[in-house]
Design a protein around this motif. Structure first.
Motif, PDB file in Angstrom:
ATOM      1  N   PHE A  42      39.242  42.612  26.135  1.00  6.75           N
ATOM      2  CA  PHE A  42      38.902  41.684  25.817  1.00  6.75           C
ATOM      3  C   PHE A  42      38.670  40.870  26.612  1.00  6.75           C
ATOM      4  CE2 PHE A  42      39.859  43.898  21.346  1.00  6.75           C
ATOM      5  CZ  PHE A  42      38.553  44.092  20.764  1.00  6.75           C
ATOM      6  N   HIS A  43      38.614  40.909  27.657  1.00  6.32           N
ATOM      7  CA  HIS A  43      39.047  39.946  28.931  1.00  6.32           C
ATOM      8  C   HIS A  43      39.798  38.859  28.690  1.00  6.32           C
ATOM      9  CE1 HIS A  43      35.456  42.528  30.845  1.00  6.32           C
ATOM     10  NE2 HIS A  43      34.874  41.733  29.189  1.00  6.32           N
ATOM     11  N   LEU A  44      40.826  38.842  28.685  1.00  3.75           N
ATOM     12  CA  LEU A  44      41.784  38.240  27.832  1.00  3.75           C
ATOM     13  C   LEU A  44      42.921  38.146  28.997  1.00  3.75           C
ATOM     14  CD1 LEU A  44      42.581  38.716  24.183  1.00  3.75           C
ATOM     15  CD2 LEU A  44      41.597  37.105  25.400  1.00  3.75           C
ATOM     16  N   ALA A  45      42.781  39.160  29.318  1.00  8.35           N
ATOM     17  CA  ALA A  45      44.519  39.569  31.119  1.00  8.35           C
ATOM     18  C   ALA A  45      44.232  40.455  31.557  1.00  8.35           C
ATOM     19  CB  ALA A  45      45.654  39.655  30.238  1.00  8.35           C
ATOM     20  N   ASN A  46      44.994  40.589  32.640  1.00  8.20           N
ATOM     21  CA  ASN A  46      43.462  42.261  33.557  1.00  8.20           C
ATOM     22  C   ASN A  46      44.518  42.314  34.680  1.00  8.20           C
ATOM     23  OD1 ASN A  46      42.666  44.307  34.385  1.00  8.20           O
ATOM     24  ND2 ASN A  46      40.872  42.974  35.036  1.00  8.20           N
ATOM     25  N   VAL A  47      45.372  43.289  34.276  1.00 10.12           N
ATOM     26  CA  VAL A  47      46.952  43.733  34.969  1.00 10.12           C
ATOM     27  C   VAL A  47      46.318  44.746  36.127  1.00 10.12           C
ATOM     28  CG1 VAL A  47      48.297  42.455  33.700  1.00 10.12           C
ATOM     29  CG2 VAL A  47      48.007  45.134  33.990  1.00 10.12           C
ATOM     30  N   PHE A  48      45.634  45.352  36.003  1.00 12.94           N
ATOM     31  CA  PHE A  48      44.765  46.513  36.886  1.00 12.94           C
ATOM     32  C   PHE A  48      44.238  46.446  38.129  1.00 12.94           C
ATOM     33  CE2 PHE A  48      44.249  46.974  32.163  1.00 12.94           C
ATOM     34  CZ  PHE A  48      45.076  48.468  32.472  1.00 12.94           C
ATOM     35  N   GLY A  49      45.481  45.356  38.814  1.00 13.81           N
ATOM     36  CA  GLY A  49      44.836  45.907  40.326  1.00 13.81           C
ATOM     37  C   GLY A  49      45.803  46.915  41.236  1.00 13.81           C
ATOM     38  N   ASP A  50      45.598  46.993  42.462  1.00  8.12           N
ATOM     39  CA  ASP A  50      45.903  48.157  43.325  1.00  8.12           C
ATOM     40  C   ASP A  50      47.661  48.461  42.344  1.00  8.12           C
ATOM     41  OD1 ASP A  50      43.765  48.962  43.512  1.00  8.12           O
ATOM     42  OD2 ASP A  50      44.667  48.551  46.208  1.00  8.12           O
ATOM     43  N   THR A  51      48.600  47.496  42.420  1.00  8.04           N
ATOM     44  CA  THR A  51      49.613  47.563  41.958  1.00  8.04           C
ATOM     45  C   THR A  51      49.834  47.562  40.490  1.00  8.04           C
ATOM     46  OG1 THR A  51      50.260  46.007  44.670  1.00  8.04           O
ATOM     47  CG2 THR A  51      51.947  46.740  42.447  1.00  8.04           C
ATOM     48  N   GLY A  52      49.235  47.084  40.497  1.00  6.29           N
ATOM     49  CA  GLY A  52      49.128  46.868  38.273  1.00  6.29           C
ATOM     50  C   GLY A  52      49.046  48.767  37.858  1.00  6.29           C
TER      51      GLY A  52
END
Length: 324
Positions: free
Chosen positions: A70-80
């Protein structure tokens, strides 16, 4: 927002709405029981541990997938990606092994006193903390590939045909051999407890069948003799055995689909470009973590009674505050 993202977000939201409060309620109930009785039986401790790891599965994976969809938050970087996939795989496999441990412990509880299996049952209860530690270490080590090979979808320029698409992340294996070896380890990690669980459930089903026939025999003889009947402990054993069989059945169905999709992912190369199979896998494996507390709450009288007491206490407190 594309319809595919909306559907994905709603699916993960439904798992979050059911799984987070359900597992939290089971945890609260057993913590209340621990506070009141100062100790937990081994079976209760296993169920409490199972609810904790299921809460991790739903909270870490489903909640974060919902927020990202839902584009509220995104922690999915490399570390995430490394952290989320590692915690998800570890807690997911722990959920599987704890379900097996619960079914095995329940099967051992029906062993005749003084037998070898009865002594094993007592040993498991005595060394339960070490069993938990062993399972954590084992499953943490078996999930270490997630730390080494997981990357964000932002790095799609360096992907190979041996990568697996998990929507917001990729698991990028260095070779086809490492990809298939990791897949075989994960399938084996699920299939072994699944087979053992099925065996334990079969033992429990035979026990329930024999127990029901025995109770019918007592009732028929009691009509002629003017009494007879089953004890409360026998009824408690039956309820516990039925709850474990229900959990194992739920596990076998959902994780059977999950592992079938995982084998398909490993054998069909085109799945790298589509995350649909991965979404289905995560949904079915997380569905067990979301639905298992419903089975526990419906079948466990200790959980029921503590939750009712807590609800009544909150209602009484609210009534008292409203009259002030």
């Amino acid at each position: 927002m594309p319809s595919e993202e909306f559907v994905r977000g709603m699916l993960y939201l439904s798992l979050t709405v059911v799984g987070v409060p359900g597992n939290a309620a089971v945890i609260v109930a057993f913590l209340l029981l621990l506070f009141q009785e100062k100790r937990l039986l081994a079976a209760d401790a296993i169920v409490l541990h199972l609810a904790c790891v299921n809460l991790l599965v739903v909270g870490v994976r489903c909640l974060l997938e919902t927020l990202a969809s839902f584009h509220l938050a995104n922690v999915f970087g490399d570390t995430g990606c490394k952290a989320v996939i590692f915690v998800y795989r570890t807690s997911r496999s722990l959920s599987i092994w704890l379900t097996f441990l619960l079914s095995a412990y329940q099967s051992l509880s029906i062993a005749h006193p003084g037998s070898l299996w009865a002594s094993v049952h007592a040993s498991v209860a005595h060394y339960l903390s070490f069993v938990f530690l062993f399972l954590w270490v084992l499953n943490t080590c078996m999930s270490s590939a997630a730390i080494m090979f997981s990357v964000s979808t932002q790095n799609d320029s360096i992907l190979t045909n041996d990568s697996i698409n998990i929507e917001f992340c990729y698991v990028q294996f260095p070779s086809k051999l490492s990809r298939e070896a990791n897949g075989a380890v994960q399938v084996g990690r699920d299939v072994v407890p699944m087979a053992l669980m099925a065996l334990c459930s079969l033992i429990l089903l035979v026990f329930l069948y024999k127990h029901s026939r025995h109770v019918k025999g007592l009732r028929s003889s009691g009509r002629g003799g003017g009494g007879g009947g089953g004890g409360g402990s026998g009824g408690a054993e039956q309820r516990a055995a039925k709850a474990v069989v229900a959990l194992v059945t739920l596990y076998v169905v959902l994780y059977g689909v999950d592992n079938g999709l995982w084998v398909y992912t490993l054998t069909v190369r085109k799945t790298m470009s589509s995350s649909l199979i991965s979404d289905l896998r995560i949904f079915f494996s997380s569905l067990y973590a979301a639905l298992s507390p419903v089975v526990i709450i419906a079948s466990n009288r200790k959980v029921n009674s503590r939750l009712k007491c807590a609800t009544q206490a909150v209602q009484v407190k609210a009534t008292c505050l409203s009259t002030l």
